[in-house]
Scaffold this active site. Structure first.
Site, mmCIF file in Angstrom:
data_model
loop_
_atom_site.group_PDB
_atom_site.id
_atom_site.type_symbol
_atom_site.label_atom_id
_atom_site.label_comp_id
_atom_site.label_asym_id
_atom_site.label_seq_id
_atom_site.Cartn_x
_atom_site.Cartn_y
_atom_site.Cartn_z
ATOM 1 N N GLY A 57 -13.254 3.034 -1.907
ATOM 2 C CA GLY A 57 -11.937 2.434 -1.718
ATOM 3 C C GLY A 57 -11.754 1.110 -2.439
ATOM 4 O O GLY A 57 -10.745 0.434 -2.248
ATOM 5 N N LEU A 58 -12.721 0.729 -3.294
ATOM 6 C CA LEU A 58 -12.581 -0.530 -4.038
ATOM 7 C C LEU A 58 -12.256 -0.249 -5.502
ATOM 8 O O LEU A 58 -12.424 -1.085 -6.367
ATOM 9 C CB LEU A 58 -13.862 -1.369 -3.924
ATOM 10 N N SER A 106 -24.902 7.294 -16.940
ATOM 11 C CA SER A 106 -24.629 6.347 -15.852
ATOM 12 C C SER A 106 -25.943 5.982 -15.154
ATOM 13 O O SER A 106 -26.692 6.874 -14.743
ATOM 14 C CB SER A 106 -23.678 6.992 -14.839
ATOM 15 N N GLU A 157 0.838 -1.208 0.000
ATOM 16 C CA GLU A 157 0.000 0.000 0.000
ATOM 17 C C GLU A 157 0.864 1.246 0.000
ATOM 18 O O GLU A 157 1.827 1.348 0.765
ATOM 19 C CB GLU A 157 -0.894 -0.029 1.245
ATOM 20 N N ASP A 171 2.986 2.072 -4.948
ATOM 21 C CA ASP A 171 3.022 2.123 -6.428
ATOM 22 C C ASP A 171 3.616 3.427 -6.960
ATOM 23 O O ASP A 171 4.271 3.418 -7.990
ATOM 24 C CB ASP A 171 1.661 1.797 -7.067
ATOM 25 N N ASP A 194 -4.291 0.425 -9.546
ATOM 26 C CA ASP A 194 -5.713 0.094 -9.705
ATOM 27 C C ASP A 194 -6.088 -0.282 -11.140
ATOM 28 O O ASP A 194 -6.726 -1.316 -11.356
ATOM 29 C CB ASP A 194 -6.584 1.232 -9.170
ATOM 30 N N GLU A 253 -6.484 9.736 -15.415
ATOM 31 C CA GLU A 253 -6.860 10.141 -14.056
ATOM 32 C C GLU A 253 -5.909 11.221 -13.521
ATOM 33 O O GLU A 253 -6.331 12.184 -12.888
ATOM 34 C CB GLU A 253 -6.889 8.923 -13.120
ATOM 35 N N SER A 269 -13.288 4.080 -9.606
ATOM 36 C CA SER A 269 -12.887 4.947 -10.723
ATOM 37 C C SER A 269 -12.048 4.168 -11.736
ATOM 38 O O SER A 269 -12.246 4.316 -12.947
ATOM 39 C CB SER A 269 -12.161 6.199 -10.234
#
Ligand code: GLA
Length: 394
Positions: free
Chosen positions: A134-135, A77, A43, A46, A182, A170, A138
């Site tokens: 948090g999963l 959406s 964590e 990256d 991600d 992003e 995006s």
């Protein structure tokens, strides 16, 4: 690309295809799915050129898409009421599009900027993953759109290329300084495996992650405390790491080995920056240890490393939260082999590695701990290593 059409996916795809008919007219050219992720360990490594080890979730984003005759991006959406937004070519500039539409628009912008011949595209999007939870909602959105565009416009881009496109979109178009983990997880993960990714070389390896055969489950405890990456705390951590790399005269903190940590810390005067460095260097070492254990089939032995990662993120990196600590403490007190926050932190989700026979017990203990602390009731579910992004209907 492998087309997958299980009954479950068909059921999910049907409303998206119908909504496409309403918002755009006619049938989409195809439908693409991209998952969210949880990170097993690694964590805030990256953007330090370090190691990460995520798995894909079953949940994610579906995109029904078709080419357009013009160069606009039309996006609708189902989570936002289905109202289509049209972004004309002259609006496709960094930070000009706001809100969720910046993610699909950013992908088209990033592909065109890289010189790819990408025309207009109509997109209807549907997600079953909490937004900002948090999963990696995006990245799931970006990767579904990126894969759709790659297929629709026959782009000769690898999955890793697409992850870089998503990351660039992003960073520059949306304006959030996230790393490569991600989108790489969403695009490269495979069922039953964790993705061991070296974020410097972008080399990756599929590491078997078979919870079932070890009688284990991985609980995701969604604290439902939304995390916001754009609010500066994430960027601030990243800047501290860059400052530390400058002081230590290395290209990135990845270049500091565990054996050199004490000597490196002595060169840094600021105690906060010292703590940040200690987290990154020890976390990279923990990823390698976990990969080694998994390679030897010792999945039940990784627990203490997960918990050590949490302690480091809580005390040295200071990105945990009251809710995340409560989730980890409750899970450990109920017998979890290991537990940690996952993702950027400041809210979002924790994970706990537990015996499958203990799922109900750990869930109950965690829920009652949250109640006692007067925290919002968490959403708890078991995750397994799901497949990465793919085309689901032709
Ligand atoms: C977010 C970012 C990732 C990574 C994690 C922390 O999820 O999008 O790039 O930095 O935080 O590990």
């Amino acid at each position: 690309m492998e087309a997958e059409a299980s009954d479950e996916l068909r059921a999910r795809v049907q409303p998206v295809v119908e909504a496409f008919g309403d918002a755009v007219g006619g049938l989409p050219a195809g439908c693409w799915a991209a998952p969210g992720r949880i990170n097993i360990i690694g964590e805030h490594t990256d953007y330090n050129d370090g190691y990460v080890l995520p798995i894909a979730l079953r949940r994610g984003v579906l995109a029904a898409a078709a080419k357009r005759a013009d160069r606009a991006v039309l996006a609708s959406s189902l989570q936002k009421g289905g109202m289509p937004l049209t972004i004309d070519e002259d609006q496709l500039h960094p930070k000009r599009v706001t809100g969720w539409a910046a993610y699909p628009a950013g992908i088209v912008w990033a592909l065109r900027r890289a010189g790819h011949d990408v025309g207009g595209v109509s997109l209807v999007l549907d997600g079953d993953i909490a937004i900002g939870g948090g999963l990696s909602s995006s990245a799931a959105l970006e990767c579904a759109v990126a894969l759709a565009c790659a297929d629709l416009f026959s782009l000769a881009l690898s999955r890793q290329d697409l992850a870089q496109v998503a990351c660039g979109a992003e960073n520059e178009f949306v304006g959030v300084p996230v790393g490569i983990m991600d989108p790489s997880a969403s695009l490269l993960c495979q069922r039953g495996h964790a993705l061991f990714l070296d974020t410097r070389t972008l080399e990756s390896e599929q590491i078997p992650f078979d919870l079932d055969s070890a009688g284990l489950s991985l609980l995701v405890i969604d604290t439902r405390a939304a995390h916001r990456l754009a609010d500066g705390a994430y960027a601030n951590r990243r800047e501290a790491c860059e400052e530390a790399a400058r002081i230590l005269n290395v290209p990135a903190l990845r270049d500091v080995q565990l054996t050199d940590l004490d000597a490196a810390l002595e060169q840094i005067a600021d105690p906060t920056i010292r703590r940040r460095v200690r987290h990154v260097v020890t976390e990279n070492a923990r990823v390698l240890e976990v990969v080694d254990l998994l390679g030897r089939g010792l999945i039940d032995a990784i627990g203490p490393l997960l918990t050590a990662s949490h302690e480091s993120l809580r005390d040295d990196y200071e990105v945990s939260s009251r809710e995340l600590d409560a989730a980890v403490d409750a899970a450990l007190s109920a017998g979890a082999l290991g537990a940690r926050m996952t993702g950027a932190g400041f809210g979002g989700c924790a994970i706990a590695l537990i015996a499958t026979s203990a799922v109900a017990h750990v869930t109950a203990v965690t829920e009652s701990a949250f109640e006692r602390l007067r925290l919002t009731r968490p959403r708890i579910f078991a995750a397994s290593a799901a497949p990465g992004a793919r085309r689901v209907i032709e």
